[in-house]
Design an enzyme around this catalytic site. Structure first.
Site, PDB file in Angstrom:
ATOM      1  N   SER A   1      33.734  36.657 -19.958  1.00  0.00           N
ATOM      2  CA  SER A   1      34.276  35.692 -19.002  1.00  0.00           C
ATOM      3  C   SER A   1      34.802  36.427 -17.772  1.00  0.00           C
ATOM      4  O   SER A   1      35.275  37.575 -17.870  1.00  0.00           O
ATOM      5  CB  SER A   1      35.433  34.970 -19.693  1.00  0.00           C
ATOM      6  OG  SER A   1      36.210  34.270 -18.759  1.00  0.00           O
TER       7      SER A   1
ATOM      8  N   TYR B   1      43.708  34.828 -25.025  1.00  0.00           N
ATOM      9  CA  TYR B   1      42.275  34.490 -24.999  1.00  0.00           C
ATOM     10  C   TYR B   1      41.500  35.571 -24.228  1.00  0.00           C
ATOM     11  O   TYR B   1      40.519  36.132 -24.718  1.00  0.00           O
ATOM     12  CB  TYR B   1      42.040  33.116 -24.343  1.00  0.00           C
ATOM     13  CG  TYR B   1      40.598  32.919 -23.937  1.00  0.00           C
ATOM     14  CD1 TYR B   1      39.610  32.716 -24.900  1.00  0.00           C
ATOM     15  CD2 TYR B   1      40.202  33.003 -22.596  1.00  0.00           C
ATOM     16  CE1 TYR B   1      38.277  32.579 -24.540  1.00  0.00           C
ATOM     17  CE2 TYR B   1      38.867  32.871 -22.227  1.00  0.00           C
ATOM     18  CZ  TYR B   1      37.913  32.659 -23.197  1.00  0.00           C
ATOM     19  OH  TYR B   1      36.592  32.540 -22.839  1.00  0.00           O
TER      20      TYR B   1
ATOM     21  N   ASP C   1      47.426  30.958 -13.027  1.00  0.00           N
ATOM     22  CA  ASP C   1      46.259  30.727 -12.162  1.00  0.00           C
ATOM     23  C   ASP C   1      46.226  31.723 -11.006  1.00  0.00           C
ATOM     24  O   ASP C   1      47.276  32.163 -10.519  1.00  0.00           O
ATOM     25  CB  ASP C   1      46.281  29.309 -11.572  1.00  0.00           C
ATOM     26  CG  ASP C   1      45.609  28.301 -12.485  1.00  0.00           C
ATOM     27  OD1 ASP C   1      45.084  28.706 -13.541  1.00  0.00           O
ATOM     28  OD2 ASP C   1      45.602  27.099 -12.135  1.00  0.00           O
TER      29      ASP C   1
ATOM     30  N   LYS D   1      38.511  38.695 -25.236  1.00  0.00           N
ATOM     31  CA  LYS D   1      37.237  38.997 -24.560  1.00  0.00           C
ATOM     32  C   LYS D   1      37.174  40.474 -24.171  1.00  0.00           C
ATOM     33  O   LYS D   1      36.163  41.131 -24.358  1.00  0.00           O
ATOM     34  CB  LYS D   1      37.074  38.116 -23.314  1.00  0.00           C
ATOM     35  CG  LYS D   1      36.886  36.638 -23.626  1.00  0.00           C
ATOM     36  CD  LYS D   1      35.564  36.370 -24.326  1.00  0.00           C
ATOM     37  CE  LYS D   1      35.464  34.980 -24.874  1.00  0.00           C
ATOM     38  NZ  LYS D   1      34.325  34.786 -25.786  1.00  0.00           N
TER      39      LYS D   1
HETATM   40  P1  NAD Z   1      32.696  25.561 -27.149  1.00  0.00           P
HETATM   41  O1  NAD Z   1      34.017  25.460 -27.807  1.00  0.00           O
HETATM   42  O2  NAD Z   1      32.045  24.316 -26.661  1.00  0.00           O
HETATM   43  O3  NAD Z   1      31.670  26.289 -28.133  1.00  0.00           O
HETATM   44  C1  NAD Z   1      32.068  27.269 -29.058  1.00  0.00           C
HETATM   45  C2  NAD Z   1      31.492  26.887 -30.398  1.00  0.00           C
HETATM   46  O4  NAD Z   1      31.848  27.884 -31.352  1.00  0.00           O
HETATM   47  C3  NAD Z   1      32.021  25.553 -30.919  1.00  0.00           C
HETATM   48  O5  NAD Z   1      30.925  24.721 -31.303  1.00  0.00           O
HETATM   49  C4  NAD Z   1      32.874  25.929 -32.136  1.00  0.00           C
HETATM   50  O6  NAD Z   1      32.814  24.949 -33.144  1.00  0.00           O
HETATM   51  C5  NAD Z   1      32.223  27.248 -32.566  1.00  0.00           C
HETATM   52  N1  NAD Z   1      33.103  28.194 -33.267  1.00  0.00           N
HETATM   53  C6  NAD Z   1      34.302  28.683 -32.856  1.00  0.00           C
HETATM   54  N2  NAD Z   1      34.790  29.534 -33.769  1.00  0.00           N
HETATM   55  C7  NAD Z   1      33.870  29.612 -34.764  1.00  0.00           C
HETATM   56  C8  NAD Z   1      33.786  30.338 -36.001  1.00  0.00           C
HETATM   57  N3  NAD Z   1      34.767  31.152 -36.395  1.00  0.00           N
HETATM   58  N4  NAD Z   1      32.697  30.160 -36.780  1.00  0.00           N
HETATM   59  C9  NAD Z   1      31.705  29.327 -36.396  1.00  0.00           C
HETATM   60  N5  NAD Z   1      31.720  28.620 -35.265  1.00  0.00           N
HETATM   61  C10 NAD Z   1      32.799  28.756 -34.456  1.00  0.00           C
HETATM   62  O7  NAD Z   1      32.818  26.622 -25.970  1.00  0.00           O
HETATM   63  P2  NAD Z   1      31.815  26.966 -24.794  1.00  0.00           P
HETATM   64  O8  NAD Z   1      32.394  26.475 -23.524  1.00  0.00           O
HETATM   65  O9  NAD Z   1      30.436  26.595 -25.168  1.00  0.00           O
HETATM   66  O10 NAD Z   1      31.973  28.543 -24.767  1.00  0.00           O
HETATM   67  C11 NAD Z   1      31.045  29.404 -25.418  1.00  0.00           C
HETATM   68  C12 NAD Z   1      31.487  30.837 -25.223  1.00  0.00           C
HETATM   69  O11 NAD Z   1      31.560  31.132 -23.834  1.00  0.00           O
HETATM   70  C13 NAD Z   1      32.870  31.162 -25.778  1.00  0.00           C
HETATM   71  O12 NAD Z   1      32.823  32.465 -26.316  1.00  0.00           O
HETATM   72  C14 NAD Z   1      33.772  31.134 -24.570  1.00  0.00           C
HETATM   73  O13 NAD Z   1      34.892  31.953 -24.741  1.00  0.00           O
HETATM   74  C15 NAD Z   1      32.847  31.670 -23.507  1.00  0.00           C
HETATM   75  N6  NAD Z   1      33.202  31.253 -22.142  1.00  0.00           N
HETATM   76  C16 NAD Z   1      33.330  29.924 -21.867  1.00  0.00           C
HETATM   77  C17 NAD Z   1      33.679  29.525 -20.581  1.00  0.00           C
HETATM   78  C18 NAD Z   1      33.906  28.068 -20.264  1.00  0.00           C
HETATM   79  O14 NAD Z   1      34.588  27.785 -19.275  1.00  0.00           O
HETATM   80  N7  NAD Z   1      33.347  27.117 -21.011  1.00  0.00           N
HETATM   81  C19 NAD Z   1      33.852  30.483 -19.579  1.00  0.00           C
HETATM   82  C20 NAD Z   1      33.679  31.827 -19.887  1.00  0.00           C
HETATM   83  C21 NAD Z   1      33.350  32.193 -21.193  1.00  0.00           C
HETATM   84  C1  WQD Z   2      39.651  25.617 -12.053  1.00  0.00           C
HETATM   85  C2  WQD Z   2      40.520  25.323 -10.823  1.00  0.00           C
HETATM   86  C3  WQD Z   2      42.879  25.236 -11.305  1.00  0.00           C
HETATM   87  C4  WQD Z   2      42.604  21.719 -13.916  1.00  0.00           C
HETATM   88  C5  WQD Z   2      39.356  28.818 -17.127  1.00  0.00           C
HETATM   89  C6  WQD Z   2      39.716  30.014 -17.958  1.00  0.00           C
HETATM   90  C7  WQD Z   2      38.646  31.055 -17.858  1.00  0.00           C
HETATM   91  C8  WQD Z   2      37.267  30.466 -18.184  1.00  0.00           C
HETATM   92  C9  WQD Z   2      36.990  29.223 -17.416  1.00  0.00           C
HETATM   93  C10 WQD Z   2      36.759  30.825 -20.471  1.00  0.00           C
HETATM   94  C11 WQD Z   2      41.791  26.161 -10.748  1.00  0.00           C
HETATM   95  C12 WQD Z   2      42.371  23.879 -10.870  1.00  0.00           C
HETATM   96  C13 WQD Z   2      42.317  22.777 -13.065  1.00  0.00           C
HETATM   97  C14 WQD Z   2      43.352  20.621 -13.403  1.00  0.00           C
HETATM   98  C15 WQD Z   2      43.450  21.716 -11.273  1.00  0.00           C
HETATM   99  N1  WQD Z   2      37.151  30.086 -19.558  1.00  0.00           N
HETATM  100  N2  WQD Z   2      42.731  22.769 -11.773  1.00  0.00           N
HETATM  101  N3  WQD Z   2      43.737  20.655 -12.091  1.00  0.00           N
HETATM  102  O1  WQD Z   2      41.356  28.353 -14.794  1.00  0.00           O
HETATM  103  O2  WQD Z   2      39.375  29.004 -13.339  1.00  0.00           O
HETATM  104  O3  WQD Z   2      39.237  29.227 -15.778  1.00  0.00           O
HETATM  105  O4  WQD Z   2      38.087  28.299 -17.574  1.00  0.00           O
HETATM  106  O5  WQD Z   2      36.504  31.994 -20.418  1.00  0.00           O
HETATM  107  O6  WQD Z   2      38.980  32.057 -18.747  1.00  0.00           O
HETATM  108  O7  WQD Z   2      40.937  30.541 -17.481  1.00  0.00           O
HETATM  109  O8  WQD Z   2      39.204  26.996 -14.825  1.00  0.00           O
HETATM  110  O9  WQD Z   2      38.666  24.606 -14.782  1.00  0.00           O
HETATM  111  O10 WQD Z   2      40.902  25.326 -15.688  1.00  0.00           O
HETATM  112  O11 WQD Z   2      40.469  25.518 -13.234  1.00  0.00           O
HETATM  113  O12 WQD Z   2      43.827  21.684 -10.096  1.00  0.00           O
HETATM  114  O13 WQD Z   2      43.660  19.655 -14.129  1.00  0.00           O
HETATM  115  O14 WQD Z   2      40.962  23.968 -10.904  1.00  0.00           O
HETATM  116  O15 WQD Z   2      44.157  25.485 -10.788  1.00  0.00           O
HETATM  117  O16 WQD Z   2      42.036  26.418  -9.395  1.00  0.00           O
HETATM  118  P1  WQD Z   2      39.909  28.435 -14.607  1.00  0.00           P
HETATM  119  P2  WQD Z   2      39.812  25.530 -14.710  1.00  0.00           P
END
Ligand code: NAD
Ligand code: WQD
Length: 337
Positions: free
Chosen positions: A124, A148, A294, A152
Site C-alpha cells: 500500500s 495496519y 491523514d 504491510k
Molecule cells: P477486502 O477486505 O475486500 O479483501 C480481503 C479479503 O481477505 C476478504 O475477502 C477477507 O475475507 C479475506 N481475509 C482476510 N483475512 C483472511 C484470512 N486470515 N484468511 C482468509 N481470508 C482472509 O480488501 P481489499 O480492499 O480487496 O484489499 C485487498 C488487499 O489489498 C489487502 O491486503 C489490503 O491491505 C490491500 N490494500 C487495499 C487498499 C484499499 O484501499 N482497498 C489499498 C492498499 C492496499
Molecule cells: C481519502 C481522502 C480523507 C473519508 C486509506 C488507507 C490506506 C489505503 C487506502 C489500504 C482523504 C478524505 C475520507 C471521509 C473524507 N488502504 N475523506 N471523508 O486515507 O488516503 O487511505 O485507504 O492500504 O492505507 O489509509 O483513503 O478513502 O480513507 O481517504 O474527507 O469520510 O478522503 O481525509 O483525504 P486514505 P480514504
C-alpha cells in the site's frame, strides 16, 4: 498450474480473479469470508464463465492450508488476504499482526515445502508515510504511522530478507494507491461492513440515501482547495496490474516493487464534483476536523510499472465514479439481499 488467490472474494481479489480467468489462468481462491460474501464466487462465475476452485479457510490455519497445496499444483500466489481498516488496527493491533503477518508466514512456509517460487504481495502507498516529495517513486523513504501500515511494511521487509537469502524466488511487491470503481457490469464492487472508512463507499452511500452527508475531513491543508489529495485508481486497472506482475515474475526478476497508481491527484472536493457529474446526484457535505493521521497529498509516479510491466492505468476519474455508482445503485445493500 494454478494461481492461488488469497482474499479472492474481497474487493480487489474478486476483480483480479476475473481478469486472471479471462487471461486463461487456473484460479484457486482461499478466503475465510471475514470481510466478504460467498455470493461473490457466483458473480465471478457469472462474469467470467468459469468456476474457480474455492476453499473457505483461514490462511493462518497451516494444516488446512496445506490441503490446498496438496490438492492443487500451485505455481504462483497473489496474496490479498488481510485486515485493512486503519482505525480498527489502532484499537486491535494484535488481530492485525496475527492475521496479516501470521497468514503470510504460513504461506511462506508452504511455498518452501511445495516449491512455489512466485509471490505477489498487496502492499500500500501507506508505507510511504507522509511523503517528502511528490510524485512518490518506489525508492522513497518508508515509514508508517499505524499498526495496519506496519503489517504491510513488516511483510515487505520479510520479503526483502527472504529474497536476499533465496535467489530462486520471484516476488512482486505492489503498492496500491487509492482503489475505487467497480467492474463495468455492476455485479461486483466494494461492500464494506458498517459505516465506510474510505471516501468512495461513503460518497456512494450518501448518493443512495443511506447516509445523510459526507464529512470532508479538513479544508485547511496546503492544497489548491484545502482538502486532501489522493491518487484514485480504478480497481480493474489495479487488477490488470496483477496480471502484468505475474507475467513479469515468469522472467525470474527476483524481487521487484511497483507503484500502482495513475500519477494524478484529485482533492476530496474534486472527487465529490466528479461523482455528482457521473451520477447526477448532488452530494451533501460538511467540512469537519482533519482526521488524525491523514496527510495532505499522496500520488504516485507510476513510470516504473509502465516501463517494466507495460502497465498503465486506462480509466480516468469520470469512469471510476460512473462504475462506483453503477455498482452501488444496482446493489444498494451491497451483496446483502
Ligand atoms: P477486502 O477486505 O475486500 O479483501 C480481503 C479479503 O481477505 C476478504 O475477502 C477477507 O475475507 C479475506 N481475509 C482476510 N483475512 C483472511 C484470512 N486470515 N484468511 C482468509 N481470508 C482472509 O480488501 P481489499 O480492499 O480487496 O484489499 C485487498 C488487499 O489489498 C489487502 O491486503 C489490503 O491491505 C490491500 N490494500 C487495499 C487498499 C484499499 O484501499 N482497498 C489499498 C492498499 C492496499
Ligand atoms: C481519502 C481522502 C480523507 C473519508 C486509506 C488507507 C490506506 C489505503 C487506502 C489500504 C482523504 C478524505 C475520507 C471521509 C473524507 N488502504 N475523506 N471523508 O486515507 O488516503 O487511505 O485507504 O492500504 O492505507 O489509509 O483513503 O478513502 O480513507 O481517504 O474527507 O469520510 O478522503 O481525509 O483525504 P486514505 P480514504
Amino acid at each position: 498450474m494454478a494461481v492461488l488467490v488469497t482474499g479472492g472474494a474481497g474487493y480487489i481479489g474478486s476483480h483480479t480473479s476475473i481478469e486472471l480467468l479471462e487471461e486463461g489462468y487456473d484460479v484457486v481462491i482461499v478466503d475465510n469470508l471475514c470481510n466478504s460474501d460467498k455470493i461473490v464466487l457466483e458473480r465471478i462465475k457469472e462474469l467470467s464463465g468459469k468456476t474457480p476452485k474455492f476453499y473457505e479457510i483461514d490462511i493462518t490455519d497451516k494444516e488446512k492450508m496445506e490441503v490446498v497445496f496438496k490438492e492443487n499444483e500451485i505455481d504462483s500466489i497473489i496474496h490479498f488476504a488481510a485486515l485493512k481498516a486503519v482505525g480498527e488496527s489502532v484499537s486491535m493491533p494484535m488481530e492485525y499482526y496475527s492475521n496479516n503477518i501470521g497468514s503470510t508466514l504460513v504461506l511462506f512456509e508452504l511455498m518452501k515445502k511445495y516449491n512455489v517460487k512466485n509471490f505477489v504481495f498487496s502492499s500500500s502507498a501507506t508505507v510511504y508515510g507522509d511523503p517528502e516529495t511528490l510524485p512518490i517513486v518506489e525508492d522513497s523513504s518508508l515509514s508508517v504511522t499505524n499498526p495496519y501500515g506496519r503489517t504491510k511494511l513488516i511483510v515487505e521487509d520479510m520479503l526483502r530478507d527472504i529474497c536476499f537469502a533465496d535467489k530462486s524466488l520471484n516476488v512482486a511487491i505492489l503498492r496500491y494507491f487509492n482503489p475505487i470503481g467497480a467492474h463495468k457490469s455492476g455485479r461486483i464492487g466494494e461492500d464494506p461492513n458498517g459505516i465506510p472508512n474510505n471516501i468512495m463507499p461513503y460518497i456512494t452511500k450518501v448518493a443512495v440515501g443511506q447516509l445523510p452527508y459526507l464529512n470532508v475531513f479538513g479544508d485547511d491543508y496546503d492544497t489548491a482547495d484545502g482538502t486532501g489529495i489522493r491518487d484514485y485508481i480504478h480497481v480493474v486497472d489495479l487488477a490488470n496490474g496483477h496480471v502484468k506482475a505475474l507475467e513479469k515474475l515468469s522472467e525470474n526478476p527476483g524481487l521487484v516493487t511497483y507503484n500502482l497508481g495513475t500519477g494524478k491527484g484529485y482533492s476530496v472536493l474534486q472527487l465529490v464534483n466528479a461523482f455528482s457529474k457521473a451520477s447526477g446526484k448532488e452530494i451533501q457535505y460538511k467540512i469537519t476536523e482533519r482526521r488524525p493521521g491523514d496527510i495532505a497529498a499522496c500520488y504516485a509516479d507510476p513510470t516504473k510499472a509502465e516501463k517494466e510491466l507495460g502497465w498503465k492505468a486506462k480509466y480516468g476519474i469520470d469512469e471510476m465514479c460512473e462504475d462506483s455508482w453503477r455498482w452501488q445503485s444496482q446493489n444498494p445493500n451491497g451483496y446483502k439481499k
